[in-house]
Design a protein around this motif. Structure first.
Motif, mmCIF file in Angstrom:
data_model
loop_
_atom_site.group_PDB
_atom_site.id
_atom_site.type_symbol
_atom_site.label_atom_id
_atom_site.label_comp_id
_atom_site.label_asym_id
_atom_site.label_seq_id
_atom_site.Cartn_x
_atom_site.Cartn_y
_atom_site.Cartn_z
ATOM 1 N N UNK A 54 0.868 -1.183 0.000
ATOM 2 C CA UNK A 54 0.000 0.000 0.000
ATOM 3 C C UNK A 54 0.899 1.225 0.000
ATOM 4 N N UNK A 55 0.795 2.032 -1.030
ATOM 5 C CA UNK A 55 1.666 3.201 -1.152
ATOM 6 C C UNK A 55 0.827 4.436 -1.425
ATOM 7 N N UNK A 56 0.928 5.427 -0.566
ATOM 8 C CA UNK A 56 0.278 6.702 -0.851
ATOM 9 C C UNK A 56 1.183 7.497 -1.783
ATOM 10 N N UNK A 57 0.615 7.978 -2.883
ATOM 11 C CA UNK A 57 1.355 8.806 -3.828
ATOM 12 C C UNK A 57 1.094 10.274 -3.461
ATOM 13 N N UNK A 58 2.151 11.004 -3.188
ATOM 14 C CA UNK A 58 2.007 12.397 -2.750
ATOM 15 C C UNK A 58 2.532 13.369 -3.807
ATOM 16 N N UNK A 59 2.152 14.621 -3.622
ATOM 17 C CA UNK A 59 2.647 15.718 -4.463
ATOM 18 C C UNK A 59 2.342 15.523 -5.948
ATOM 19 N N UNK A 60 1.086 15.274 -6.232
ATOM 20 C CA UNK A 60 0.650 15.181 -7.628
ATOM 21 C C UNK A 60 -0.309 16.333 -7.913
ATOM 22 N N UNK A 61 -0.506 16.594 -9.172
ATOM 23 C CA UNK A 61 -1.515 17.567 -9.606
ATOM 24 C C UNK A 61 -2.665 16.802 -10.235
ATOM 25 N N UNK A 62 -3.874 17.185 -9.872
ATOM 26 C CA UNK A 62 -5.067 16.523 -10.403
ATOM 27 C C UNK A 62 -6.051 17.588 -10.855
ATOM 28 N N UNK A 63 -6.375 17.572 -12.121
ATOM 29 C CA UNK A 63 -7.299 18.556 -12.686
ATOM 30 C C UNK A 63 -8.478 17.829 -13.313
ATOM 31 N N UNK A 64 -9.675 18.252 -12.960
ATOM 32 C CA UNK A 64 -10.857 17.680 -13.595
ATOM 33 C C UNK A 64 -11.235 18.549 -14.790
ATOM 34 N N UNK A 65 -11.422 17.900 -15.923
ATOM 35 C CA UNK A 65 -11.788 18.580 -17.173
ATOM 36 C C UNK A 65 -13.215 18.156 -17.519
ATOM 37 N N UNK A 66 -14.126 19.121 -17.591
ATOM 38 C CA UNK A 66 -15.533 18.827 -17.899
ATOM 39 C C UNK A 66 -15.967 19.655 -19.097
ATOM 40 N N UNK A 67 -16.502 18.972 -20.098
ATOM 41 C CA UNK A 67 -16.951 19.681 -21.300
ATOM 42 C C UNK A 67 -18.061 20.663 -20.950
ATOM 43 N N UNK A 68 -17.994 21.841 -21.532
ATOM 44 C CA UNK A 68 -19.098 22.782 -21.376
ATOM 45 C C UNK A 68 -20.272 22.306 -22.229
#
Length: 204
Positions: free
Chosen positions: A31-45
């Motif tokens: 079990x490994x927690x991945x830290x320091x990432x960027x996560x962006x949600x992209x939703x179509x208009x």
């Protein structure tokens, strides 16, 4: 006047204790927690799904997932999160994405709203079978498969990444930060009988 500075900390900082846990011997699960990432949600208009798809293809050089899948590029992973929407997991943040999707999609930074946990090892599927109703057999859930589902009544995004160098499957779970500690303890309880190696990393 008092001065304040914000320190970014993992929601699992209190709960995660690196090292072995559970049954002795070779760990059946990592079990490994991945830290320091960027996560962006992209939703179509509204009415812009085709434009969003074109923008994604132009920016990433691959088609964005339109079904429950995860697609890797050289420096990002695109993960289906629902109709006409997907996550971008990377080290890049929103800066470069904003002009690329201007007018086609709405972007929201989810980097500090989610916790990313990587699960692998010989007993990983057995552990996940206790928490998820999804068939994770290799033929039913191959590399790149993804799902928006729940684990122990907690909403998660689950996808299978590339196998480890020892050919063991790797599963990734994104969970809301406010539920991460609760789900983490549930995971520990469900896998203690197999032995666990716990850690954290900034690589994904």
């Amino acid at each position: 006047m008092a001065e304040f500075s914000w320190e970014v900390r993992s929601p699992l900082e209190r709960a995660l204790v690196a090292g072995p846990y559970g049954a002795h011997g070779d760990a059946g699960v990592s079990l490994t927690e991945i830290r320091n990432f960027d996560l962006v949600q992209v939703m179509a208009r509204r009415g812009k799904a085709a434009e969003m798809a074109t923008a994604a293809n132009g920016y990433f050089g691959v088609a964005a997932p339109e079904t429950p899948k995860a697609v890797r590029t050289a420096d990002a992973t695109l993960i289906w999160s629902g109709p006409d929407q997907f996550f971008v997991l990377s080290k890049g943040g929103m800066g470069a994405l904003t002009p690329a999707f201007s007018g086609a999609a709405s972007l929201s930074d989810q980097s500090h709203a989610r916790v990313l946990i990587s699960i692998s090892g010989a007993k990983a599927r057995m552990m996940l079978a206790k928490l998820s109703s999804i068939d994770l057999h290799a033929e039913a859930f191959p590399i790149g498969a993804a799902a928006a589902t729940s684990m122990d009544h907690t909403s998660v995004t689950l996808w299978r990444g590339n196998d480890r160098t020892d050919c063991q499957a790797v599963f990734n779970v994104l969970v809301f930060a406010t539920f991460a500690e609760s789900l983490w303890h549930t995971m520990l309880d469900s896998v203690a009988e197999y032995g666990i190696e716990i850690g954290h990393s900034e690589e994904f």
